[in-house]
Each structure stands twice: as C-alpha cells, then as structure tokens.
Write a protein that holds these residues in place. Structure first.
Motif, short mmCIF file in Angstrom:
data_model
loop_
_atom_site.label_atom_id
_atom_site.label_comp_id
_atom_site.label_asym_id
_atom_site.label_seq_id
_atom_site.Cartn_x
_atom_site.Cartn_y
_atom_site.Cartn_z
N SER A 151 15.02 7.32 1.22
CA SER A 151 13.65 7.02 1.67
C SER A 151 13.57 6.98 3.20
CB SER A 151 13.20 5.67 1.09
OG SER A 151 13.17 5.72 -0.32
N TRP A 152 14.51 6.30 3.81
CA TRP A 152 14.52 6.25 5.28
C TRP A 152 14.72 7.63 5.89
CZ3 TRP A 152 11.80 2.48 5.77
CH2 TRP A 152 12.15 1.14 5.84
N ALA A 153 15.47 8.48 5.18
CA ALA A 153 15.74 9.82 5.73
C ALA A 153 14.45 10.64 5.85
CB ALA A 153 16.76 10.56 4.85
N MET A 154 13.40 10.24 5.10
CA MET A 154 12.11 10.93 5.23
C MET A 154 11.35 10.51 6.50
SD MET A 154 10.82 10.82 1.22
CE MET A 154 9.54 9.74 1.71
N ALA A 201 4.70 8.54 -0.96
CA ALA A 201 5.06 7.94 -2.26
C ALA A 201 5.27 9.01 -3.33
CB ALA A 201 3.99 6.94 -2.70
N LYS A 202 4.55 10.11 -3.20
CA LYS A 202 4.77 11.21 -4.17
C LYS A 202 6.18 11.76 -4.03
CE LYS A 202 3.18 15.58 -6.01
NZ LYS A 202 3.82 15.33 -7.30
N LYS A 203 6.63 11.91 -2.78
CA LYS A 203 8.00 12.39 -2.55
C LYS A 203 9.00 11.39 -3.15
CE LYS A 203 6.49 14.29 1.90
NZ LYS A 203 6.67 14.20 3.35
N MET A 204 8.74 10.10 -2.95
CA MET A 204 9.67 9.09 -3.44
C MET A 204 9.73 9.08 -4.97
SD MET A 204 8.66 6.10 -0.79
CE MET A 204 10.05 4.99 -0.91
N ASP A 205 8.62 9.39 -5.61
CA ASP A 205 8.58 9.43 -7.07
C ASP A 205 9.56 10.46 -7.64
OD1 ASP A 205 7.59 8.77 -9.66
OD2 ASP A 205 6.21 10.47 -9.57
N ASP A 206 9.90 11.45 -6.82
CA ASP A 206 10.81 12.51 -7.27
C ASP A 206 12.26 12.27 -6.90
OD1 ASP A 206 8.63 13.85 -8.32
OD2 ASP A 206 8.28 15.02 -6.50
N VAL A 211 6.14 4.70 -8.44
CA VAL A 211 7.37 4.33 -7.72
C VAL A 211 7.67 2.84 -7.92
CG1 VAL A 211 8.52 4.20 -5.48
CG2 VAL A 211 7.10 6.19 -6.03
N SER A 212 6.63 2.03 -7.84
CA SER A 212 6.82 0.58 -8.03
C SER A 212 7.37 0.29 -9.42
CB SER A 212 5.49 -0.17 -7.85
OG SER A 212 4.95 0.08 -6.57
N GLY A 213 6.81 0.95 -10.42
CA GLY A 213 7.22 0.73 -11.80
C GLY A 213 8.64 1.23 -12.06
N LYS A 214 8.94 2.42 -11.59
CA LYS A 214 10.28 2.99 -11.83
C LYS A 214 11.35 2.21 -11.07
CE LYS A 214 9.15 7.89 -12.46
NZ LYS A 214 9.44 9.19 -11.78
N LEU A 215 11.05 1.84 -9.84
CA LEU A 215 12.02 1.07 -9.05
C LEU A 215 12.30 -0.28 -9.73
CD1 LEU A 215 13.70 0.71 -6.43
CD2 LEU A 215 11.63 -0.19 -5.35
N THR A 216 11.23 -0.91 -10.20
CA THR A 216 11.39 -2.21 -10.86
C THR A 216 12.22 -2.08 -12.13
OG1 THR A 216 9.31 -2.99 -9.92
CG2 THR A 216 10.13 -4.16 -11.86
N SER A 217 11.90 -1.09 -12.96
CA SER A 217 12.68 -0.91 -14.19
C SER A 217 14.13 -0.60 -13.88
CB SER A 217 12.08 0.21 -15.05
OG SER A 217 10.93 -0.26 -15.70
N ASP A 234 0.81 -1.21 0.00
CA ASP A 234 0.00 0.00 0.00
C ASP A 234 0.85 1.27 0.00
OD1 ASP A 234 0.75 -0.16 2.69
OD2 ASP A 234 -1.17 0.61 3.41
N GLY A 235 2.03 1.18 -0.61
CA GLY A 235 2.75 2.38 -1.00
C GLY A 235 3.35 3.24 0.09
N GLY A 236 3.47 2.74 1.30
CA GLY A 236 4.21 3.47 2.33
C GLY A 236 5.70 3.43 2.01
N VAL A 237 6.49 4.21 2.72
CA VAL A 237 7.93 4.21 2.48
C VAL A 237 8.49 2.79 2.64
CG1 VAL A 237 10.16 5.11 3.24
CG2 VAL A 237 8.17 6.62 3.19
#
Ligand code: AGV
Ligand code: CA
Length: 350
Positions: free
Chosen positions: A263-266, A97-102, A52-58, A13-16
């Motif tokens: 990510s953890w730093a957030m 997740a929006k922050k992670m996308d960037d 984020v899931s898609g970009k991380l996977t690619s 569910d897209g948490g950090v």
C-alpha cells in the motif's frame, strides 16, 4: 494485570493511509477493541473502500484466530450515504482503494472467501437504515463511552451531533481527528478553471471537503474537552518515504507487512514532488494515538475556529482564535521513531 482494551470506532474515508490505520488498529487487539467502522465517500469511492475494509478485517480476524489463537470480535462495517458535492477529492486519489482491493494479500481465499458474511449488523437497524444512522446507534446503544477516531471529513460526526445531540456526545470518550493545519501550511493545492485563485490555500483537505461539518464538531460545546486534533502540524513529522516502505520487506512473511508495504509503495512517488507534494502517514499517526497515548504531546485547549465562508480563499482554514469559548487539544510533539516502530510491529502480527 493488563488493562482492558479500549472500545474504538473508526470513521474513515478510504485513502491508503485510512486503510493502513485500520490495519494498525486490527493488529493491536490487546490495546484496542474495534466496535465499528464507517466509510465515507470522500477520498475514495465508497464501495471500493468498504470492500477493502471488509476483506482486511476478515483476513486479520481469521489469521489471528488460526495462527495466534487470538479472537477478535466481529464488528459492523457501515457505508455512509452522506456526501458533500462542493470540493471533491481528485479522482487519481479516490481510485487508490480500488487498487488496494486487488492486492494479493487481501485476496487469499481462506482468509477472505465469504468476508461479507463475517460482518454483523448494528442491533435495532436493518438494511434500510442509512450507514450514518447505524453509526450513531453504535454509540447510543453502547453501555460505555467509545473512543472515536476520524480519519476523513467530519460529515458523519456532525450528522450524529445534529440528530442526537448530547445522547450521542455523552457516549463519546474522545474524538481523535485527522484534520486541519494550525501553525503550518495547508495541503489543498488547487489549480484550474474552477478555482478562485491558483496556488496554495490555507486549508487541509479533510476540513476543506466539508468545512461546515468540521466547524460543527471542532467548535461543539457538547464535545468540550474531548477533541484531539492531529493536524498537519503533527503529521508533517511522519512522511511515507521509500526507506520507510522498504523496511516492510523484512517482515514479508506476514500478511499485514505485505499489505502495508504494498500500500505504501503506491504513495512514495509523491516524494518526487508535483501535485500533492509528498505522502504522509496522516491517519495512521492519528490511529496510533488510540493504541498508545504516550506517542504524542498535545498543546491543550487551543481555541480553534474553522473558516466556512466559501467566498474566501481561506475556506476550510483552522486558525487560532483567541476569542474562542473553548479549545481543542492539538498534537504537537511526536515521537516519530516510536511511531514507525509501532507500524513495523503491527506488520508482524499475522
Ligand atoms: O489531508 C490528509 C488527508 C488524510 O486523511 N487525506 C489523505 C489522508 O487520508 C487527503 C489528502 C491530502 N493529500 C493527499 C490526500 C494525497 N496526496 N493523496 C491522497 N489523499
Ligand atoms: Ca483519510
């Protein structure tokens, strides 16, 4: 000879920590073969967490092929259309997740350009098939049972049980769930005008968000003997501290280290207290079990009942119920050092 990697589906569910859990699974292709991911609109906004899931996977797939000659098979990434209006996660958490996308580590052009085209569809489904049904089809069409790792509310799994029953359950090898608080306090701290009573509730958030689905899964006779619960009893042992986070600086030449570290730093400010009271590697520990089953000792067959009465202050509580028909395995003893080491190793994969 190496045993074959185990097929795994991640329902998150897209948490950090959900997305760090995905990174951990992707970084261990010799142990785990990801065959699908589904994102639920719970502790995130689903489109952000999907990206984020898609970009991380690619990123991990392409970099693993280029840098290591390791070929990770592409897999479907689905968006659930299910939701549950009752108890939304706080907006301040859902925007993570929006922050992670960037994050720069997820936006390296050669690793992410065209990431959407890397994602295959589930056979016999099309663009009109709801994500949760395509998720069910992953299991129904699989020749062998799949390990299911659930790091958000149990809404999608309950849908599969309700819609497909034993045909679905028979294809589940084990369901490894982050959720609940058995012998320890819950983590739903709510105050405000719309809340029954201020102060601590008994529940953990994933269960509280959709207690009816949680009950259907945790108490399901069809899943008897297959449920492993990572409740707060276990996850309390793996806080995300500044010290843990800064360790990733050692591996900053690696993309995954940059991703996990930033990510953890957030999250580490939650060490200071206040609403939320600390961040934990809840979902990462849960995913770590499917990578290395030696990490955790379970208390076997604990009969658990889920409180679903919305008029009770204990709504969403997972308590021991000695009259229960059958139980679930509850993770109790954690090798925390070994767990953190696993994350540092994953950080260096690419
Ligand atoms: O209760 C833990 C679950 C995990 O699946 N989530 C976060 C993890 O992804 C809810 C949650 C509890 N406290 C939180 C949470 C916090 N402080 N920030 C974000 N999510
Ligand atoms: Ca989660």
């Amino acid at each position: 000879t190496q045993p074959r990697p185990v097929p795994v589906v991640l329902d998150h569910d897209g948490g950090v920590d959900d997305l760090v859990a995905l990174a951990l699974l992707l970084a261990n292709p010799s142990k785990v073969e990801l065959v699908g991911v589904i994102v639920l609109d719970a502790d995130c906004y689903v489109n952000d967490a999907y990206r984020v899931s898609g970009k991380l996977t690619s990123t991990v797939r392409r970099a693993a092929a280029a840098k290591r000659g390791v070929h990770i098979k592409p897999f479907p990434i689905l968006k659930s259309t299910l939701s549950h209006g009752g108890h939304p996660f706080p907006h301040e958490w859902r925007v993570d997740a929006k922050k992670m996308d960037d994050l720069p580590s997820l936006n390296v052009p050669k690793w992410t350009t065209g990431w959407e085209a890397d994602i295959p569809t589930v056979p016999n489904t099309d663009a009109n098939t709801p994500g949760e049904e395509a998720f069910a089809q992953l299991f129904l069409q699989s020749p062998e049972p799949i390990s299911l790792c659930v790091t958000g509310p149990l809404t999608n799994v309950a849908y599969c049980l309700k819609t497909h029953g034993a045909a679905f359950a028979d294809k589940v090898k084990e369901v490894v769930i982050m959720g609940g608080a058995v012998d320890v306090e819950g983590n739903v701290f709510l105050e405000g005008p719309d809340v029954k009573e201020p102060g601590m509730l008994a529940a953990e958030w994933n269960i509280y968000w959709d207690a009816v689905s949680a009950k259907a899964v945790i108490e399901s006779p069809l899943l008897k003997g297959k449920v492993r619960l990572f409740s707060l009893d276990a996850t309390n042992h793996v806080p995300v501290t500044s010290a843990v986070c800064q360790e990733f600086g050692k591996y900053n030449d690696s993309l995954i280290a940059q991703f996990i570290g930033s990510s953890w730093a957030m999250c580490t400010h939650l060490e200071l207290g206040g609403y939320g009271k600390g961040y934990y590697a809840w979902d990462v520990l849960t995913a770590a079990h499917v990578v290395d089953s030696g990490l955790v000792e379970f208390e076997p067959n604990v009969p658990i009942t889920v409180e679903i009465d919305p008029t009770k202050r204990s709504e969403g509580q997972t308590r021991r119920d000695l009259t229960g028909a059958h139980g679930v395995d509850v993770a109790m003893k954690i090798d925390a050092e070994r767990f953190y080491m696993m994350t540092y190793e994953a950080a260096q994969f690419v």
